[in-house]
Design an enzyme around this catalytic site. Structure first.
Site, PDB file in Angstrom:
ATOM      1  N   ASP A  43       0.828  -1.205   0.000  1.00 47.18           N
ATOM      2  CA  ASP A  43       0.000   0.000   0.000  1.00 47.18           C
ATOM      3  C   ASP A  43       0.863   1.256   0.000  1.00 47.18           C
ATOM      4  O   ASP A  43       1.942   1.270   0.588  1.00 47.18           O
ATOM      5  CB  ASP A  43      -0.902  -0.031   1.254  1.00 47.18           C
ATOM      6  CG  ASP A  43      -2.070   0.933   1.143  1.00 47.18           C
ATOM      7  OD1 ASP A  43      -2.255   1.534   0.059  1.00 47.18           O
ATOM      8  OD2 ASP A  43      -2.789   1.102   2.143  1.00 47.18           O
TER       9      ASP A  43
ATOM     10  N   LEU B  87      10.631 -20.941  -4.224  1.00 46.41           N
ATOM     11  CA  LEU B  87       9.639 -19.990  -3.723  1.00 46.41           C
ATOM     12  C   LEU B  87       8.377 -20.073  -4.564  1.00 46.41           C
ATOM     13  O   LEU B  87       8.454 -20.144  -5.793  1.00 46.41           O
ATOM     14  CB  LEU B  87      10.225 -18.570  -3.808  1.00 46.41           C
ATOM     15  CG  LEU B  87       9.277 -17.388  -3.545  1.00 46.41           C
ATOM     16  CD1 LEU B  87       8.876 -17.339  -2.073  1.00 46.41           C
ATOM     17  CD2 LEU B  87       9.937 -16.066  -3.929  1.00 46.41           C
TER      18      LEU B  87
ATOM     19  N   HIS C 238       2.773   3.292  -9.077  1.00 43.27           N
ATOM     20  CA  HIS C 238       2.606   1.857  -9.320  1.00 43.27           C
ATOM     21  C   HIS C 238       3.851   1.279 -10.009  1.00 43.27           C
ATOM     22  O   HIS C 238       4.295   0.184  -9.694  1.00 43.27           O
ATOM     23  CB  HIS C 238       1.360   1.589 -10.167  1.00 43.27           C
ATOM     24  CG  HIS C 238       0.079   1.967  -9.480  1.00 43.27           C
ATOM     25  ND1 HIS C 238      -0.168   1.621  -8.166  1.00 43.27           N
ATOM     26  CD2 HIS C 238      -1.011   2.657  -9.891  1.00 43.27           C
ATOM     27  CE1 HIS C 238      -1.364   2.079  -7.823  1.00 43.27           C
ATOM     28  NE2 HIS C 238      -1.896   2.725  -8.850  1.00 43.27           N
TER      29      HIS C 238
HETATM   30  C1  FPP Z   1      -1.525   0.293  -3.431  1.00 43.61           C
HETATM   31  O1  FPP Z   1      -1.226   1.614  -3.674  1.00 43.61           O
HETATM   32  C2  FPP Z   1      -1.236  -0.679  -4.441  1.00 43.61           C
HETATM   33  C3  FPP Z   1      -2.106  -1.267  -5.335  1.00 43.61           C
HETATM   34  C4  FPP Z   1      -3.452  -0.797  -5.654  1.00 43.61           C
HETATM   35  C5  FPP Z   1      -1.750  -2.488  -6.002  1.00 43.61           C
HETATM   36  C6  FPP Z   1      -0.732  -2.414  -7.069  1.00 43.61           C
HETATM   37  C7  FPP Z   1       0.542  -2.941  -6.640  1.00 43.61           C
HETATM   38  C8  FPP Z   1       1.656  -2.777  -7.316  1.00 43.61           C
HETATM   39  C9  FPP Z   1       1.679  -2.003  -8.574  1.00 43.61           C
HETATM   40  C10 FPP Z   1       2.915  -3.342  -6.801  1.00 43.61           C
HETATM   41  C11 FPP Z   1       3.512  -4.485  -7.566  1.00 43.61           C
HETATM   42  C12 FPP Z   1       2.603  -5.606  -7.876  1.00 43.61           C
HETATM   43  C13 FPP Z   1       2.949  -6.856  -8.283  1.00 43.61           C
HETATM   44  C14 FPP Z   1       1.926  -7.796  -8.774  1.00 43.61           C
HETATM   45  C15 FPP Z   1       4.301  -7.403  -8.271  1.00 43.61           C
HETATM   46  P1  FPP Z   1      -2.404   2.682  -3.630  1.00 43.61           P
HETATM   47  O2  FPP Z   1      -2.678   3.075  -5.039  1.00 43.61           O
HETATM   48  O3  FPP Z   1      -3.562   2.125  -2.878  1.00 43.61           O
HETATM   49  O4  FPP Z   1      -1.704   3.824  -2.817  1.00 43.61           O
HETATM   50  P2  FPP Z   1      -2.426   4.992  -1.987  1.00 43.61           P
HETATM   51  O5  FPP Z   1      -3.170   4.312  -0.869  1.00 43.61           O
HETATM   52  O6  FPP Z   1      -1.260   5.790  -1.492  1.00 43.61           O
HETATM   53  O7  FPP Z   1      -3.301   5.740  -2.936  1.00 43.61           O
END
Ligand code: FPP
Length: 238
Positions: free
Chosen positions: A12, A123, A29
């Site tokens: 997050d 893993l 992201h």
């Molecule tokens: C949270 O940040 C993250 C997500 C919604 C998921 C996406 C995750 C990634 C891109 C990381 C890598 C993923 C993989 C599969 C290896 P947010 O947008 O909720 O952040 P905020 O709460 O600060 O708005």
């Protein structure tokens, strides 16, 4: 120190990381994927056997379409770029969640990479995609009800062990450690059944900054925890 067998992570803070740098959310992201690659590498290196990453929740479909499609494209890209590294590091890729919701191209890519990494023994990397813990539990209940109707399961055979086998995570062990970044202290519908006895580690670090050192710190903290599973410690019994 013996590492936890299974680490689950709620990644997050990508959006806040981007906002702090006056960048578009998608850049957060993008940086988040880099962090994920580093964490996967480190997990394989230190001997974590299962790593489950919450990449996209069922609730995340409600985000603006532009952000959703950027995330789907980044995911496809991640799989393509990470595949050689997954194979080199003996990592098996799996996806859990309502995979039917995903764009066909991404789904095909997941199937292909899962197949090509199926021999990975070091893993198991599970990506939770279009995932909801409640839907997972309800789906398991529905499958079992159906098996009862078809006469292949007796109600008396419904117990924790058989129920667990109907979850997306099947025979995988439960997470020993659940990590959530960015200072939020919620489970957000992640692995609700499986985290019953997990140690939970919250950190203020935003996901794109959660790199090798931050991950190792979480593992060290886990190493200091005493897990009791509802029992008393030996010295308390004396
Ligand atoms: C949270 O940040 C993250 C997500 C919604 C998921 C996406 C995750 C990634 C891109 C990381 C890598 C993923 C993989 C599969 C290896 P947010 O947008 O909720 O952040 P905020 O709460 O600060 O708005």
């Amino acid at each position: 120190m013996k590492p936890p067998t299974h680490v689950a992570i709620i990644m997050d803070g990508n959006g806040r990381w981007a906002r702090a740098r006056s960048l578009p959310r998608v850049e957060g992201h993008r940086a988040g994927f880099e962090a994920a690659r580093e964490v996967v590498r480190t997990a394989a290196e230190v001997g974590v056997a299962f790593l489950t990453l919450y990449a996209f929740s069922v609730e995340n479909w409600k985000r603006p379409p532009k952000e959703v499609s950027a995330l789907m494209a980044l995911l496809e890209n991640f799989l393509a770029e990470a595949e050689p590294e997954l194979i080199a590091n003996d990592v098996r890729l799996k996806a859990i969640g309502r995979l039917v919701d995903l764009p066909a191209g991404l789904r095909k890519k997941i199937e292909a990479v899962s197949l090509r990494t199926a021999r990975g023994r070091k893993l198991t990397l599970s990506l939770a995609l279009s995932y909801s813990g409640r839907i997972e539990i309800v789906t398991a209940a529905r499958q079992m009800a159906d098996e009862v109707l078809r006469g292949v399961l007796r109600p008396a055979e419904i117990d924790e062990a058989s129920f667990r086998r109907h979850l997306y995570t099947g025979e995988d062990p439960d997470p020993d450690l659940l990590i959530r970044t960015s200072g939020e202290m919620r489970l957000s519908n992640f692995l609700l059944w499986q985290v019953s006895y997990s140690e939970i580690y919250f950190t203020d670090v935003l996901w794109p900054d959660f790199r090798r050192d931050a991950f190792l710190r979480a593992l060290e903290e886990y190493g200091r925890r005493r897990r009791r599973f509802g029992r008393l410690e030996r010295e308390e019994l004396e």
